[in-house]
Scaffold this motif. Structure first.
Motif, mmCIF file in Angstrom:
data_model
loop_
_atom_site.group_PDB
_atom_site.id
_atom_site.type_symbol
_atom_site.label_atom_id
_atom_site.label_comp_id
_atom_site.label_asym_id
_atom_site.label_seq_id
_atom_site.Cartn_x
_atom_site.Cartn_y
_atom_site.Cartn_z
ATOM 1 N N GLU A 33 0.821 -1.209 0.000
ATOM 2 C CA GLU A 33 0.000 0.000 0.000
ATOM 3 C C GLU A 33 0.856 1.260 0.000
ATOM 4 O O GLU A 33 0.571 2.232 -0.712
ATOM 5 C CB GLU A 33 -0.931 0.010 1.215
ATOM 6 C CG GLU A 33 -1.969 -1.103 1.233
ATOM 7 C CD GLU A 33 -1.492 -2.353 1.959
ATOM 8 O OE1 GLU A 33 -2.313 -3.248 2.203
ATOM 9 O OE2 GLU A 33 -0.288 -2.425 2.256
ATOM 10 N N ALA A 34 1.918 1.267 0.810
ATOM 11 C CA ALA A 34 2.794 2.438 0.857
ATOM 12 C C ALA A 34 3.513 2.639 -0.477
ATOM 13 O O ALA A 34 3.693 3.771 -0.936
ATOM 14 C CB ALA A 34 3.805 2.285 1.992
ATOM 15 N N THR A 35 3.938 1.540 -1.081
ATOM 16 C CA THR A 35 4.612 1.626 -2.377
ATOM 17 C C THR A 35 3.678 2.166 -3.445
ATOM 18 O O THR A 35 4.063 3.022 -4.253
ATOM 19 C CB THR A 35 5.153 0.248 -2.781
ATOM 20 O OG1 THR A 35 6.032 -0.243 -1.763
ATOM 21 C CG2 THR A 35 5.917 0.327 -4.086
ATOM 22 N N GLU A 36 2.433 1.678 -3.468
ATOM 23 C CA GLU A 36 1.461 2.161 -4.456
ATOM 24 C C GLU A 36 1.202 3.660 -4.291
ATOM 25 O O GLU A 36 1.090 4.396 -5.282
ATOM 26 C CB GLU A 36 0.161 1.386 -4.313
ATOM 27 C CG GLU A 36 0.266 -0.071 -4.780
ATOM 28 C CD GLU A 36 -0.960 -0.888 -4.410
ATOM 29 O OE1 GLU A 36 -1.941 -0.284 -3.919
ATOM 30 O OE2 GLU A 36 -0.932 -2.114 -4.612
ATOM 31 N N LYS A 37 1.111 4.124 -3.050
ATOM 32 C CA LYS A 37 0.906 5.561 -2.809
ATOM 33 C C LYS A 37 2.079 6.381 -3.333
ATOM 34 O O LYS A 37 1.894 7.448 -3.917
ATOM 35 C CB LYS A 37 0.697 5.819 -1.318
ATOM 36 C CG LYS A 37 -0.654 5.385 -0.780
ATOM 37 C CD LYS A 37 -0.729 5.491 0.730
ATOM 38 C CE LYS A 37 -0.604 6.930 1.217
ATOM 39 N NZ LYS A 37 -0.794 6.998 2.691
ATOM 40 N N LEU A 38 3.285 5.872 -3.131
ATOM 41 C CA LEU A 38 4.469 6.577 -3.608
ATOM 42 C C LEU A 38 4.495 6.635 -5.129
ATOM 43 O O LEU A 38 4.795 7.691 -5.715
ATOM 44 C CB LEU A 38 5.730 5.884 -3.084
ATOM 45 C CG LEU A 38 7.064 6.469 -3.554
ATOM 46 C CD1 LEU A 38 7.254 7.891 -3.024
ATOM 47 C CD2 LEU A 38 8.219 5.567 -3.126
ATOM 48 N N VAL A 39 4.186 5.515 -5.782
ATOM 49 C CA VAL A 39 4.188 5.465 -7.244
ATOM 50 C C VAL A 39 3.181 6.473 -7.804
ATOM 51 O O VAL A 39 3.482 7.227 -8.747
ATOM 52 C CB VAL A 39 3.877 4.031 -7.732
ATOM 53 C CG1 VAL A 39 3.633 4.023 -9.241
ATOM 54 C CG2 VAL A 39 5.026 3.091 -7.375
ATOM 55 N N ARG A 40 1.982 6.519 -7.213
ATOM 56 C CA ARG A 40 0.970 7.480 -7.670
ATOM 57 C C ARG A 40 1.415 8.914 -7.419
ATOM 58 O O ARG A 40 1.228 9.803 -8.263
ATOM 59 C CB ARG A 40 -0.364 7.224 -6.960
ATOM 60 C CG ARG A 40 -1.074 5.952 -7.395
ATOM 61 C CD ARG A 40 -2.534 5.967 -6.961
ATOM 62 N NE ARG A 40 -2.671 6.142 -5.519
ATOM 63 C CZ ARG A 40 -2.740 5.134 -4.646
ATOM 64 N NH1 ARG A 40 -2.668 3.881 -5.091
ATOM 65 N NH2 ARG A 40 -2.881 5.364 -3.355
ATOM 66 N N HIS A 41 1.994 9.157 -6.272
ATOM 67 C CA HIS A 41 2.451 10.501 -5.912
ATOM 68 C C HIS A 41 3.486 11.029 -6.899
ATOM 69 O O HIS A 41 3.477 12.222 -7.248
ATOM 70 C CB HIS A 41 3.041 10.475 -4.498
ATOM 71 C CG HIS A 41 3.611 11.776 -4.035
ATOM 72 N ND1 HIS A 41 2.824 12.836 -3.625
ATOM 73 C CD2 HIS A 41 4.910 12.200 -3.913
ATOM 74 C CE1 HIS A 41 3.600 13.847 -3.278
ATOM 75 N NE2 HIS A 41 4.861 13.483 -3.439
ATOM 76 N N LEU A 42 4.352 10.151 -7.365
ATOM 77 C CA LEU A 42 5.413 10.550 -8.294
ATOM 78 C C LEU A 42 4.972 10.507 -9.750
ATOM 79 O O LEU A 42 5.719 10.929 -10.633
ATOM 80 C CB LEU A 42 6.638 9.649 -8.101
ATOM 81 C CG LEU A 42 7.361 9.772 -6.754
ATOM 82 C CD1 LEU A 42 8.431 8.695 -6.627
ATOM 83 C CD2 LEU A 42 7.993 11.158 -6.594
ATOM 84 N N ALA A 298 6.359 8.053 9.723
ATOM 85 C CA ALA A 298 4.899 7.938 9.776
ATOM 86 C C ALA A 298 4.219 9.255 10.142
ATOM 87 O O ALA A 298 3.200 9.625 9.544
ATOM 88 C CB ALA A 298 4.503 6.853 10.767
ATOM 89 N N PHE A 299 4.778 9.968 11.113
ATOM 90 C CA PHE A 299 4.069 11.122 11.672
ATOM 91 C C PHE A 299 4.908 12.402 11.722
ATOM 92 O O PHE A 299 4.389 13.459 12.080
ATOM 93 C CB PHE A 299 3.578 10.790 13.094
ATOM 94 C CG PHE A 299 2.775 9.530 13.155
ATOM 95 C CD1 PHE A 299 1.529 9.440 12.550
ATOM 96 C CD2 PHE A 299 3.269 8.406 13.804
ATOM 97 C CE1 PHE A 299 0.785 8.272 12.600
ATOM 98 C CE2 PHE A 299 2.533 7.234 13.867
ATOM 99 C CZ PHE A 299 1.284 7.163 13.258
ATOM 100 N N GLY A 300 6.192 12.311 11.389
ATOM 101 C CA GLY A 300 7.046 13.479 11.452
ATOM 102 C C GLY A 300 6.841 14.419 10.277
ATOM 103 O O GLY A 300 6.196 14.087 9.277
ATOM 104 N N GLN A 331 5.028 1.932 6.405
ATOM 105 C CA GLN A 331 3.607 1.618 6.487
ATOM 106 C C GLN A 331 2.768 2.608 5.673
ATOM 107 O O GLN A 331 3.222 3.705 5.329
ATOM 108 C CB GLN A 331 3.152 1.622 7.945
ATOM 109 C CG GLN A 331 3.899 0.623 8.819
ATOM 110 C CD GLN A 331 3.683 -0.812 8.398
ATOM 111 O OE1 GLN A 331 2.557 -1.296 8.352
ATOM 112 N NE2 GLN A 331 4.768 -1.524 8.108
ATOM 113 N N SER A 332 1.530 2.224 5.416
ATOM 114 C CA SER A 332 0.669 3.038 4.558
ATOM 115 C C SER A 332 0.294 4.375 5.181
ATOM 116 O O SER A 332 -0.156 5.281 4.482
ATOM 117 C CB SER A 332 -0.606 2.255 4.220
ATOM 118 O OG SER A 332 -1.276 1.857 5.402
ATOM 119 N N VAL A 333 0.474 4.525 6.508
ATOM 120 C CA VAL A 333 0.189 5.818 7.142
ATOM 121 C C VAL A 333 1.269 6.846 6.862
ATOM 122 O O VAL A 333 1.082 8.037 7.123
ATOM 123 C CB VAL A 333 0.003 5.669 8.665
ATOM 124 C CG1 VAL A 333 -1.207 4.826 8.985
ATOM 125 C CG2 VAL A 333 1.260 5.089 9.306
#
Length: 353
Positions: A33-42, A298-300, A331-333
């Motif tokens: 999930e985290a990888t997919e978010k990164l790919v979409r973001h870029l 995650a939160f920084g 993580q996805s967060v």
């Protein structure tokens, strides 16, 4: 910005040989999930494209092809059955059926259970060069048997067994280490001189200290791990040891049996202070990881991420022997902006000359 003079593989090899790379290499571990978010973001079409855009020196993991008995859905070759557990922003699989949970003796297991065999895998495809093999490190072979044992017996039962049923633990770990040894040997035979690293892993630490006594670690885990490490070294392969949590108390033992790289450096855990680890063990082992997942990624803030990269390069990277990476799967967060900041700062600040 300096110009790169090494491939990712050459960068890793320099670190492993205690030589100076052109810049500190970076690796990437994340959930799907985290990888997919990164790919979409870029705005990229694949994870490889995204990581190349961020100058990540990712490793390529290679496995033989399973060719054994058919398995029911969500069931592994050991007979452990899994179910998806949704935690809101992603999914993990959890073991829900433990095939050895009800057995009370080694004799019962021998009479009723069939252990997987190294013959259940086809290794012939490994003789063909893998994608990215010329430019990226290859990771293949290794072991993590107590992780499997916990699924076979159930988490609680597995811990109790160390005291209550040590003969079952020894018997099962002998089987699991034996399978890992045979499979790894066959991988090396198919890939002579081509494997960079093998993972000889076992999670031993919690947030505050070890989850097992040092005596149990030395009795149950280290002999089989040393055999795996000796096998890797005999094939010219380096060993990366994954071990979560507060493990400083047992780290001298792990170095004594021959680990080459320690991962993941969860420095918010007790006793895992980065400067002390580098001071006390940096001449004996390389470090992989160090980017905190509990808070920073995650939160920084973006600036906190960038500062932690600079801190890691200063504390763990001084004099070489460091690969910048998250201290476990991102993580996805974790916002993709924080992942980008980690990689951008690692690239900008990681040059060695």
């Amino acid at each position: 910005m300096p110009k790169e003079s090494m491939t990712p593989k050459e960068r890793w090899l320099a670190v492993l040989a205690r030589k100076k790379p052109d810049r500190v290499p970076m690796d990437f571990w994340a959930t799907g999930e985290a990888t997919e978010k990164l790919v979409r973001h870029l705005g990229c079409g694949s994870w490889q494209e995204a990581l190349q855009k961020l100058h990540v020196d990712y490793s390529v993991w290679v496995l033989p092809r399973y060719n054994g008995p058919p398995r029911p859905r969500m069931t592994d070759m050991y007979g452990c059955r899994y179910a998806k557990a949704d935690y809101g922003s992603g999914v993990y699989v959890e073991c829900v059926f433990h095939p050895l949970a009800e057995f009370e003796s080694v004799e019962e297991i021998e009479a009723s259970y069939t252990w997987p065999s190294a013959d259940w895998f086809d290794y012939s495809g490994l003789s063909t060069p893998q994608p990215d093999e010329d430019t990226h490190p290859i990771v293949a072979g290794g072991s993590e048997p107590f992780l499997t044992y916990k699924d076979l017996r159930g988490q609680q039962r597995a811990f109790i067994d160390l005291i209550d049923k040590p003969e079952i633990v020894h018997y099962c770990l002998d089987k699991l280490f034996g399978l890992a040894y045979e499979m790894t040997s066959r991988i090396y035979e198919q890939m002579p001189g081509r494997v960079t690293l093998s993972h000889v892993a076992e999670d031993m630490g919690g947030q505050e200290g070890l989850m097992y006594s040092p005596q149990h670690i030395r009795e149950f885990f280290l002999p089989g791990m040393k055999r795996m490490i000796d096998l890797a070294h005999s094939a010219g392969v380096k060993v990366q040891h994954h071990n979560d949590g507060a493990i400083r108390r047992i780290l001298p033992d792990l170095i004594e049996i021959g680990i080459d790289v320690l991962n993941p450096i969860q420095w918010r855990c007790k006793g895992m202070e980065r400067e002390a680890l580098k001071r006390d063990f940096g001449d004996k082992v390389a470090f992989h990881g160090g980017m905190d997942n509990q808070y920073t990624l995650a939160f920084g803030s973006v600036e906190e991420v960038r500062q932690e990269v600079r801190d890691n390069l200063r504390m763990l990277g001084e004099g070489g022997g460091y690969i910048l990476a998250p201290c476990h799967n991102i993580q996805s967060v974790s916002p993709p902006e924080n992942i980008v900041a980690m990689c951008e700062e690692g690239y900008a600040s990681g040059w060695t000359s």
